[in-house]
Design an enzyme around this catalytic site. Structure first.
Site, PDB file in Angstrom:
ATOM      1  N   TYR A   1      47.111  38.907  45.666  1.00 46.46           N
ATOM      2  CA  TYR A   1      46.282  39.304  46.807  1.00 46.46           C
ATOM      3  C   TYR A   1      46.997  39.204  48.152  1.00 46.46           C
ATOM      4  CZ  TYR A   1      42.333  39.746  43.712  1.00 46.46           C
ATOM      5  OH  TYR A   1      41.493  40.171  42.715  1.00 46.46           O
TER       6      TYR A   1
ATOM      7  N   LYS B   1      48.257  32.466  32.567  1.00 46.40           N
ATOM      8  CA  LYS B   1      48.938  33.377  31.635  1.00 46.40           C
ATOM      9  C   LYS B   1      50.405  32.943  31.570  1.00 46.40           C
ATOM     10  CE  LYS B   1      48.940  37.098  29.044  1.00 46.40           C
ATOM     11  NZ  LYS B   1      48.128  37.273  27.828  1.00 46.40           N
TER      12      LYS B   1
ATOM     13  N   ASP C   1      43.246  35.527  28.598  1.00 49.73           N
ATOM     14  CA  ASP C   1      42.573  36.453  27.675  1.00 49.73           C
ATOM     15  C   ASP C   1      41.707  35.683  26.676  1.00 49.73           C
ATOM     16  OD1 ASP C   1      45.201  35.679  27.241  1.00 49.73           O
ATOM     17  OD2 ASP C   1      45.693  37.323  25.886  1.00 49.73           O
TER      18      ASP C   1
ATOM     19  N   ASP D   1      38.908  36.173  40.422  1.00 50.28           N
ATOM     20  CA  ASP D   1      38.116  37.338  40.827  1.00 50.28           C
ATOM     21  C   ASP D   1      37.444  37.948  39.598  1.00 50.28           C
ATOM     22  OD1 ASP D   1      37.098  39.421  42.241  1.00 50.28           O
ATOM     23  OD2 ASP D   1      39.007  40.308  42.831  1.00 50.28           O
TER      24      ASP D   1
ATOM     25  N   ASP E   1      33.165  37.562  37.931  1.00 48.73           N
ATOM     26  CA  ASP E   1      32.227  38.662  37.631  1.00 48.73           C
ATOM     27  C   ASP E   1      31.764  38.541  36.180  1.00 48.73           C
ATOM     28  OD1 ASP E   1      32.630  39.709  40.185  1.00 48.73           O
ATOM     29  OD2 ASP E   1      32.592  41.779  39.450  1.00 48.73           O
TER      30      ASP E   1
END
Ligand code: NAI
Length: 332
Positions: free
Chosen positions: A123, A170, A203, A227, A231
């Site tokens: 970002y 990750k 994941d 982010d 959601d």
């Protein structure tokens, strides 16, 4: 009287702000709003996303309640949210997702709090065009920013009697960047022997969140995963209309719903104001107005539990104003 800078935002922003103002007023919280138009509409009208008077107000009041702002996709100005988070170093983005009374969701036992690092990762907006068909984007992870968000997550767990903090990463692929985040997590977790610490590859975390949401308590992660997973978390509790958030820095704090400006339903009196209302409750807690925050939360839970007045996103046919009136009635 505490002053709070209020950004009315774009799309459904002004409608949900009107709801929040009425509910805060009815709670008799010791708050006065200084209101500003910010965002796309303001940019198109006056050429600045955030007028200078709004920045002055933030720097005086130190607390912002912000409605969602439209960000053009693939072109145009940078996100106003990213700008505010960077300018005021609002490094801890805290997003609690908990089942709400009588709100339909295929998942029970959801009670997780996401700590999203808010200032770096992809970002930082460093994108470079190498040639017509190649673009590089820079991912930045530093020890300093990783340490402060991870410590914030553990401190929160301690203060709120939470049992576990999970690191989401990750590091199997991004061995240096996410590898650094994970190793800082492992170091800091040793300072909190009474809090369980574990780690999930992002994941796998997505799969576990929908298969076994009860596994998650407090979660901490770099910006991009935060982010996306928040959601996902909103989906676990009934949709974006319900997920609040706080962006906390050393001196300044900003409270906002996780959802965007929802242009598809803007101006139709259809939006669910719950996420912004619950964000306002987090703001009241931050300002030590705990009783007023609790009064509003109880009224929201009562209306949801009764189930007679619901907005369309959760299966009802009430307008934003009718739902707001029901909350006001439950508070009286
Ligand atoms: P969105 O969150 O605005 O909408 C996604 C879907 O959820 C839409 O179908 C919308 O109608 C629904 N929805 C969202 N909030 C709702 C609410 N309170 N009540 C009922 N339904 C609701 O996401 P989208 O469409 O991807 O983004 C629209 C704009 O918002 C974009 O310009 C994006 O950049 C911006 N955005 C701004 C944010 C902020 O200011 N914090 C956060 C996320 C997106």
């Amino acid at each position: 009287m505490k002053k709070v800078t209020l950004f009315k935002g774009d799309g459904i922003g002004p409608e949900i702000c009107a709801s929040v103002k009425k509910v805060i007023e009815a709670s008799q919280a010791d708050i006065e709003f200084e209101e500003f138009n910010v965002g796309e509409a303001e940019y198109n009208a006056h050429g600045a996303l955030i007028p200078q008077e709004a920045f002055d107000s933030i720097e005086k009041n130190h607390v912002i309640l912000k409605a969602p702002i439209t960000t053009p996709i693939g072109k145009g100005f940078r996100s106003c949210n990213v700008l505010l988070r960077e300018k005021y170093d609002l490094y801890a983005n805290i997003r609690p997702a908990k089942n709400l009374p009588n709100v339909k969701s295929p998942f029970d036992h959801v009670d997780m709090v996401i700590f999203r690092e808010n200032t770096e990762d992809l970002y930082v907006g460093k994108e470079e065009k190498i040639d017509e068909d190649t673009v590089y984007a820079t991912k930045i992870i530093t020890r300093k920013c990783s340490e402060r968000i991870i410590r914030a997550a553990f401190d929160y767990a301690l203060e709120n009697k939470r049992k576990k903090v999970s690191c989401i990463h990750k590091a199997n692929i991004l061995k240096m960047s996410d590898g650094l985040f994970l190793s800082v997590f492992q170091e800091i977790s040793k300072e909190y022997p009474n809090i369980e610490a574990d780690a999930y590859i992002v994941d796998n975390a997505c799969m576990q969140m929908v298969m076994h949401p009860e596994k998650f308590d407090v979660m901490v992660m770099p910006n991009l995963y935060g982010d996306i997973l928040s959601d996902l978390a909103s989906g676990l509790i009934g949709g974006l209309g319900f997920l609040p958030s706080a962006n906390i820095g050393k001196e300044i704090a900003m409270f906002e719903a996780v959802h965007g400006s929802a242009p598809d339903i803007a101006g139709q009196n259809k939006a669910n104001p719950t996420a912004l209302l619950l964000s306002a409750c987090m703001m009241l807690d931050y300002l030590d107005e705990h009783q007023k925050a609790e009064k509003i939360r109880e009224a929201i839970y009562k209306v949801l539990q009764e189930g007679k007045v619901r907005t369309q996103d959760c299966g009802g046919n009430a307008t934003t104003s009718e739902y707001t009136d029901a909350i006001l009635m439950a508070m009286s």
